[in-house]
Scaffold this motif. Structure first.
Motif, short mmCIF file in Angstrom:
data_model
loop_
_atom_site.label_atom_id
_atom_site.label_comp_id
_atom_site.label_asym_id
_atom_site.label_seq_id
_atom_site.Cartn_x
_atom_site.Cartn_y
_atom_site.Cartn_z
N UNK A 270 32.60 40.84 40.75
CA UNK A 270 32.51 40.76 42.22
C UNK A 270 33.56 41.64 42.90
N UNK A 271 34.72 41.81 42.25
CA UNK A 271 35.79 42.64 42.83
C UNK A 271 35.29 44.06 43.08
N UNK A 272 34.47 44.56 42.16
CA UNK A 272 34.03 45.96 42.25
C UNK A 272 32.63 46.11 42.83
N UNK A 273 32.09 45.02 43.36
CA UNK A 273 30.76 45.10 43.96
C UNK A 273 30.75 45.97 45.21
N UNK B 263 30.72 52.34 40.91
CA UNK B 263 31.33 51.71 39.74
C UNK B 263 30.35 50.67 39.19
N UNK B 264 29.88 50.89 37.98
CA UNK B 264 28.98 49.94 37.31
C UNK B 264 29.82 49.07 36.37
N UNK B 265 29.71 47.76 36.51
CA UNK B 265 30.49 46.83 35.69
C UNK B 265 29.60 46.24 34.60
N UNK C 227 43.67 39.61 42.29
CA UNK C 227 42.46 40.44 42.33
C UNK C 227 42.72 41.81 42.95
N UNK C 228 43.58 41.87 43.97
CA UNK C 228 43.86 43.15 44.62
C UNK C 228 44.63 44.07 43.67
N UNK C 229 45.60 43.50 42.94
CA UNK C 229 46.37 44.30 41.99
C UNK C 229 45.46 44.83 40.88
N UNK C 230 44.58 43.98 40.35
CA UNK C 230 43.66 44.42 39.30
C UNK C 230 42.77 45.54 39.81
N UNK C 231 42.25 45.39 41.01
CA UNK C 231 41.38 46.43 41.58
C UNK C 231 42.12 47.76 41.68
N UNK C 232 43.37 47.72 42.20
CA UNK C 232 44.12 48.96 42.39
C UNK C 232 44.48 49.61 41.06
#
Length: 354
Positions: free
Chosen positions: A23-26, A31-33, A111-116
Motif C-alpha cells: 500500500x505504501x507504493x500504491x 513501481x510494481x510490488x 512507513x515514510x522512512x521505508x518509502x524514502x
C-alpha cells in the motif's frame, strides 16, 4: 518520479507487512510490488521477473533472511540487485550489511522512512545502470568512428562526472552539505594526487571517485545524521556504518574503474595512519593511497565549512588542529605535501565557494 517501471520484491512471512508495504507504493504507478511469504517463494519469483530492488525481512521460518541474502549474493544473476533489510536487531543489521545488503530499516518500521529508503536505492540503481550502459555503448562504438568516439568519450566523462556529483549529493543534502563541497573534494584530491606523483590515469580516477566518499550516509537515519549535539557511543557506531554502506552501494563489475576507486575511498576514508580508524582498523600503507589522499582533503574541507553542530573554523585554526592530530590521522608524506602547497588548496576553496 520514475520514467520506467521498477519492480520491487517484498519478502516477509507476515501477510500484514506485505499488504502494508504494497500500500505504501500504491501511489507510484511506475513501481510494481511483488510479494513473497518466504525465501523459497522469493527465489522462484526471481527466476521469472526482472527485480530492481528487494525488501527482505531477516526473521522468517524455513530459510531466514540472512540465508536468503547469502543465496542472492552468491548467484551472479541476482547479486547486483539492491537489498534493503528489515530487522529490529542491530547486530542482525550489521551482519546483513557485511554480507552484501545495501541498506536497512529498523523494525517496527516507519512507513515514510521505508518509502524514502526504497526510492533512494532505486535512484542509485538507475544511476549505476546508466553509467554501465554508457560504458557498454561506448565500447561497441570503438570499432566504428574514431573521431565521433573521441567526442562521445569526452561527453561521457562529463556526463559521468555530473552523475557522480548528483549521486554524492543525494546523501550530502541530508547532511546539510552542498554540491560545492563535493566538487571541492574532487579538485583537492586530484591536486594532491598530482603533487604526490600519481599517474595521470590515477589522478583522473580519484578526481571522479572522490565525490562518492560519503555516499553511504544515505543509509544513516536523519535523527542521527543531523543531530546538533554530541553523539552517543551507540549513535556513533551507526554513523560509522556509512563506510560499509557506501562500499556496498559502489560494488560493481571490476571493469568500471571509477566505481572501483569510489568503493575503496568510501570504505577506507575514515581509516587512520596509526590504525585507530574504522571500519577495519587499517594501518599505514594498508590504507589505499586514494583513501589517504581523500582523508586529508575531507578533514580540511569539513573543518573550514559550516556544519549543523558548529560554524566553520578559520583556515589557520583548522591547519593548527590538523597538525596536532596528523601523526594519528594522516600519511605524514602526503600531509607535508598538503601543508607545503596549502595556498593552492585555499585557491580551490575560494573558487568553489558554497
Amino acid at each position: 518520479m520514475f520514467k520506467e517501471v521498477s519492480q520491487l520484491l517484498v519478502i516477509d512471512d507476515e501477510t500484514l507487512n506485505l499488504e502494508l508495504i504494497s500500500s505504501i507504493f500504491s501511489e507510484f504507478p511506475n513501481i510494481i510490488v511483488l510479494t513473497a511469504n518466504n525465501g523459497f517463494e522469493a527465489i522462484e519469483l526471481l527466476k521469472n521477473h526482472a527485480i530492481d530492488l528487494i525488501v527482505l525481512d531477516i526473521r522468517m521460518p524455513g530459510i531466514n533472511g540472512i540465508e536468503v541474502l547469502n543465496i542472492l549474493k552468491s548467484n551472479p544473476s541476482t547479486a547486483h540487485i539492491p537489498v534493503v533489510v528489515l530487522s529490529g536487531d542491530e547486530q542482525e543489521r550489521k551482519n546483513a550489511l557485511k554480507m552484501g545488503a545495501n541498506d536497512f530499516v529498523a523494525k517496527p518500521f516507519d512507513t515514510e522512512e521505508l518509502k524514502l529508503r526504497v526510492i533512494n536505492n532505486l535512484q542509485l540503481k538507475k544511476y549505476n545502470d546508466l553509467i554501465k550502459n554508457i560504458n557498454e555503448i561506448l565500447q561497441k562504438e570503438v570499432s566504428k568512428k574514431t573521431k565521433e568516439l573521441r567526442e562521445a568519450l569526452e561527453l561521457s566523462k562529463e556526463a559521468e562526472y555530473e552523475m557522480i556529483i548528483k549521486l554524492g549529493m543525494i546523501s550530502e543534502f541530508r547532511d546539510e552539505e552542498t554540491g560545492q563541497h563535493i566538487r571541492r573534494i574532487s579538485h583537492y584530491a586530484r591536486l594532491l594526487a598530482r603533487l604526490y606523483g600519481l599517474s595521470e590515469q590515477d589522478q583522473n580516477y580519484i578526481f571522479y571517485a572522490a565525490p562518492l566518499h560519503d555516499v553511504g550516509k544515505i543509509g544513516i537515519p536523519d535523527k542521527i545524521l543531523k543531530k546538533p549535539g554530541s553523539l552517543t557511543p551507540e549513535e556513533f557506531e551507526i554513523i560509522k556504518l556509512h563506510t560499509t554502506i557506501g562500499s556496498k552501494i559502489l560494488e560493481s563489475d571490476p571493469r568500471f574503474k571509477t566505481l572501483k576507486a569510489g568503493k575503496i575511498i568510501a570504505e577506507q576514508h575514515h581509516e587512520k595512519w596509526d590504525g585507530s580508524g574504522y571500519p577495519k582498523g587499517l594501518k599505514g600503507e594498508e590504507i589505499h593511497v586514494f583513501a589517504r589522499i581523500v582523508a586529508i582533503c575531507d578533514v580540511f574541507d569539513a573543518m573550514t565549512s559550516d556544519r549543523v553542530y558548529r560554524p566553520a573554523f578559520l583556515v589557520e585554526q583548522a591547519i593548527n588542529i590538523m597538525k596536532k592530530i596528523s601523526h594519528i590521522h594522516f600519511d605524514p608524506e602526503l600531509f607535508e605535501i598538503f601543508i607545503n602547497n596549502l595556498e593552492a588548496f585555499i585557491n580551490i576553496k575560494q573558487t568553489l565557494k558554497d
